[in-house]
Design a protein around this motif. Structure first.
Motif, short mmCIF file in Angstrom:
data_model
loop_
_atom_site.label_atom_id
_atom_site.label_comp_id
_atom_site.label_asym_id
_atom_site.label_seq_id
_atom_site.Cartn_x
_atom_site.Cartn_y
_atom_site.Cartn_z
N TRP A 363 9.54 -2.92 -17.79
CA TRP A 363 8.18 -2.37 -17.67
C TRP A 363 7.41 -3.02 -16.52
CZ3 TRP A 363 6.90 1.76 -20.48
CH2 TRP A 363 7.68 2.06 -21.61
N VAL A 364 7.75 -4.24 -16.17
CA VAL A 364 7.03 -4.94 -15.10
C VAL A 364 7.47 -4.41 -13.74
CG1 VAL A 364 6.65 -7.18 -14.02
CG2 VAL A 364 6.71 -6.97 -16.52
N ILE A 365 8.77 -4.12 -13.57
CA ILE A 365 9.28 -3.68 -12.28
C ILE A 365 8.61 -2.39 -11.80
CG2 ILE A 365 11.34 -2.87 -11.09
CD1 ILE A 365 12.95 -4.90 -12.70
N PRO A 366 8.51 -1.33 -12.64
CA PRO A 366 7.81 -0.13 -12.15
C PRO A 366 6.37 -0.38 -11.75
CG PRO A 366 9.08 0.37 -14.11
CD PRO A 366 9.10 -1.09 -13.95
N VAL A 367 5.70 -1.26 -12.48
CA VAL A 367 4.31 -1.56 -12.14
C VAL A 367 4.22 -2.20 -10.76
CG1 VAL A 367 2.29 -2.91 -12.79
CG2 VAL A 367 3.62 -1.73 -14.55
N ILE A 368 5.14 -3.14 -10.48
CA ILE A 368 5.13 -3.81 -9.18
C ILE A 368 5.45 -2.80 -8.07
CG2 ILE A 368 6.28 -5.58 -7.79
CD1 ILE A 368 6.67 -7.19 -10.34
N VAL A 369 6.43 -1.93 -8.29
CA VAL A 369 6.79 -0.93 -7.28
C VAL A 369 5.62 0.00 -6.99
CG1 VAL A 369 8.29 1.06 -6.84
CG2 VAL A 369 9.25 -1.05 -7.82
N ILE A 370 4.92 0.41 -8.06
CA ILE A 370 3.77 1.30 -7.87
C ILE A 370 2.68 0.61 -7.06
CG2 ILE A 370 1.89 2.47 -9.10
CD1 ILE A 370 3.89 3.09 -11.32
N LEU A 371 2.44 -0.67 -7.32
CA LEU A 371 1.43 -1.41 -6.56
C LEU A 371 1.82 -1.52 -5.09
CD1 LEU A 371 0.51 -4.27 -9.07
CD2 LEU A 371 -0.84 -2.25 -8.48
N LEU A 372 3.11 -1.81 -4.83
CA LEU A 372 3.56 -1.90 -3.43
C LEU A 372 3.42 -0.57 -2.71
CD1 LEU A 372 6.74 -4.17 -3.83
CD2 LEU A 372 4.51 -4.80 -2.89
N LEU A 373 3.80 0.52 -3.38
CA LEU A 373 3.65 1.84 -2.78
C LEU A 373 2.19 2.16 -2.49
CD1 LEU A 373 6.27 3.90 -4.83
CD2 LEU A 373 6.49 3.04 -2.49
N ALA A 374 1.30 1.75 -3.41
CA ALA A 374 -0.12 2.00 -3.19
C ALA A 374 -0.64 1.24 -1.96
CB ALA A 374 -0.92 1.61 -4.44
N VAL A 375 -0.18 -0.03 -1.80
CA VAL A 375 -0.59 -0.82 -0.64
C VAL A 375 -0.08 -0.19 0.65
CG1 VAL A 375 -0.38 -3.06 0.50
CG2 VAL A 375 -0.83 -2.94 -1.96
N ILE A 376 1.21 0.24 0.63
CA ILE A 376 1.79 0.87 1.83
C ILE A 376 1.06 2.17 2.17
CG2 ILE A 376 3.88 1.94 2.75
CD1 ILE A 376 5.48 -0.12 1.12
N ALA A 377 0.77 2.98 1.16
CA ALA A 377 0.06 4.24 1.39
C ALA A 377 -1.33 3.98 1.97
CB ALA A 377 -0.04 5.03 0.09
N PHE A 378 -1.98 2.94 1.47
CA PHE A 378 -3.31 2.60 1.98
C PHE A 378 -3.24 2.21 3.46
CE2 PHE A 378 -6.55 -0.64 2.82
CZ PHE A 378 -7.69 0.08 2.55
N CYS A 379 -2.24 1.38 3.80
CA CYS A 379 -2.10 0.96 5.19
C CYS A 379 -1.80 2.15 6.10
CB CYS A 379 -1.00 -0.08 5.32
SG CYS A 379 -1.40 -1.64 4.49
#
Length: 502
Positions: A363-379
């Protein structure tokens, strides 16, 4: 010397011995003295060595009394000494052991030797109208008596009403069950009980038998009574048949240790899950026994594979289980005694384990992946926004007169553009003429040359006094066309010549 007491039964006797029953403590040391008397003359005292009567006394044979039935003989034993009154063995009445030799008084009779601690015994399965004989001896610690005289008795004729047979004892739920066998069903029965220790007493205990509740005048060959009536001790039970006023002899006495048949209630089980473990709580309804353990059976609800645990603790932690998995348990009480009794199993209780530390990682891994994708999308969005602003909302180009900005630092790197057009510069020589010079591409070397030459001319002009028109013409002739790149440079050049007005 005044403490000497006359011994009753041993005063003014003519023989050389006397029998007496001293009213003294048999366990204290005493002294005796003896003297002879003849008319008015007496001899000196003869002193006997001190001794304790109990240690000095010899053990005599027990006394016996027999009582006959049709197929049994009741044997009453009495400790050595007097039947009535005080005896030297009174304090050890419960420590006697008797050896009985019993036989049928015939030529083919075989002797049976029986050892017992009871003062009342019964010989069963005998023949009717037959003579039986018995002799007995007593033992007390290291003292052993001789055999008593032989006692004989005749059994009676067979009784009309036979006694019940095969008495058994058992337990059912929270009750005891006493059963027996009988051929005739048109009779009633009654059952009695007696404490086992009553048989150790030296007196007649026939009046100490008591009626069992719910076992009087019953027509069934069994009776049921609550376990609370009897404690955890040894008892004797017997049954008698009745047909009106006619009664049978008592059945064989059944010795029962009630603790062996006592029902152990099942425990109450509860549990709660902690990650990949189960915390099990086992509690008996009431503490019936001093030493017992719990047997716990654990299995996965989806499987039939059982796991058995034995513990003396009432709270047990079972680790190493699968997370998020339903488990079921049941438990029973194991009594640690010579009978190894057990209770029935408790009700089944099920509980689902909670997710452990390992189970929470997916459950932790998907949350981390989603956060990273959100940061990349923002950049990426931020970069696209900058490009959008740069293309559609460009910043004004700085003046080309500022050094190092004459080239194309702000050229569009993303979109291809046409070649930049050359700028046109106007040099005002006088009010009547205008010279148009096209701006070619210049190099840094020419620009530096122009700057140096302009500086030199400016210095020369400051020291001479010539006419204004000639000065302008001479300066314009000395400058190369390539040195003029824009109106800004022209203004600087003119300024260097001192033309401040127009």
């Amino acid at each position: 010397m005044d403490n000497w007491i006359k011994l009753p039964g041993c005063q003014h006797i003519t023989g050389s011995k006397c029998d007496f029953f001293p009213l003294i403590n048999f366990y204290e040391e005493i002294k005796f003295r003896v003297r002879a008397e003849e008319e008015n003359s007496t001899s000196s005292w003869y002193y006997v060595d001190p001794f304790i009567p109990f240690q000095k006394a010899r053990l005599g044979p027990p006394e016996v009394r027999l009582e006959a039935e049709d197929k049994a003989v009741i044997i009453y034993l009495f400790r050595p000494g007097k039947r009535d009154g005080t005896s030297i063995w009174d304090m050890d009445a419960l420590s006697f052991e008797f050896s009985l030799v019993f036989w049928e008084n015939s030529s083919h009779g075989e002797e049976q030797e029986i050892k017992t601690n009871f003062y009342i015994s019964k010989m069963y399965d005998l023949s009717t109208e037959t003579t039986y004989c018995l002799k007995a001896k007593a033992r007390l610690s290291w003292k052993v008596s001789a055999y008593s005289p032989v006692y004989c008795i005749n059994t009676t004729a067979e009784h009309k009403l036979l006694p019940p047979e095969n008495v058994t004892f058992g337990a059912r739920n929270q009750s005891y069950v006493l059963t027996w066998e009988y051929r005739d069903v048109n009779v009633t029965f009654r059952a009695q009980w007696l404490h086992a220790f009553s048989k150790l007493t030296p007196w007649d205990n026939s009046n100490e038998w008591k009626q069992i509740p719910n076992c009087e005048n019953v027509r069934t060959t069994y009776c049921v009574f609550p376990q609370s009536v009897f404690q955890k001790k040894e008892y004797y039970f017997r049954v008698q048949a009745s047909d009106g006023n006619d009664t049978s002899f008592w059945s064989k006495e059944k010795a029962v240790q009630t603790e062996m048949y006592s029902t152990i209630l099942p425990p109450v089980v509860s549990m709660k899950s902690t990650n990949d473990s189960l915390h099990v709580f086992v509690k008996a309804p009431k503490k019936q026994f001093d030493t017992f353990t719990y047997e716990i059976i654990l299995w996965e609800n989806a499987s039939h594979t059982e796991r058995k645990l034995v513990s003396k603790r009432s709270d047990i932690i079972i680790p190493g289980l699968k997370p998020l998995t339903p488990y079921c348990i049941k438990a029973r009480v194991l009594l640690q005694d010579k009978w190894n009794k057990t209770s029935v199993f408790s009700a089944v209780v099920c509980e689902k384990t909670k997710p452990g530390a390992a189970a929470s990682i997916p459950w932790v891994i998907p949350v981390i992946v989603i956060l990273l994708l959100a940061v990349i999308a923002f950049c990426v969005m931020k970069l696209l926004w900058k490009c959008f602003n740069y293309v559609f909302f460009p910043v004004f180009k700085p003046p080309c007169s500022i050094e190092h900005f004459s080239e194309q630092p702000f050229g569009n790197l993303l979109l291809s553009t046409s070649e930049e057009q050359t700028e046109k510069c106007f040099i005002i020589e006088n009010t009547q003429s205008v010279i148009i010079v096209e701006e070619p591409e210049e190099t840094d070397e020419d620009y530096r040359k122009y700057s140096s030459q302009s500086s030199q001319d400016s210095g020369n002009y400051s020291n001479e006094d010539e006419s204004l028109g000639n000065q302008i013409s001479e300066a314009l002739l000395q400058l190369k066309p390539q040195a003029l790149s824009c109106p800004g440079e022209l203004v600087l050049g003119l300024s260097s010549l001192g033309l401040h007005s127009s």
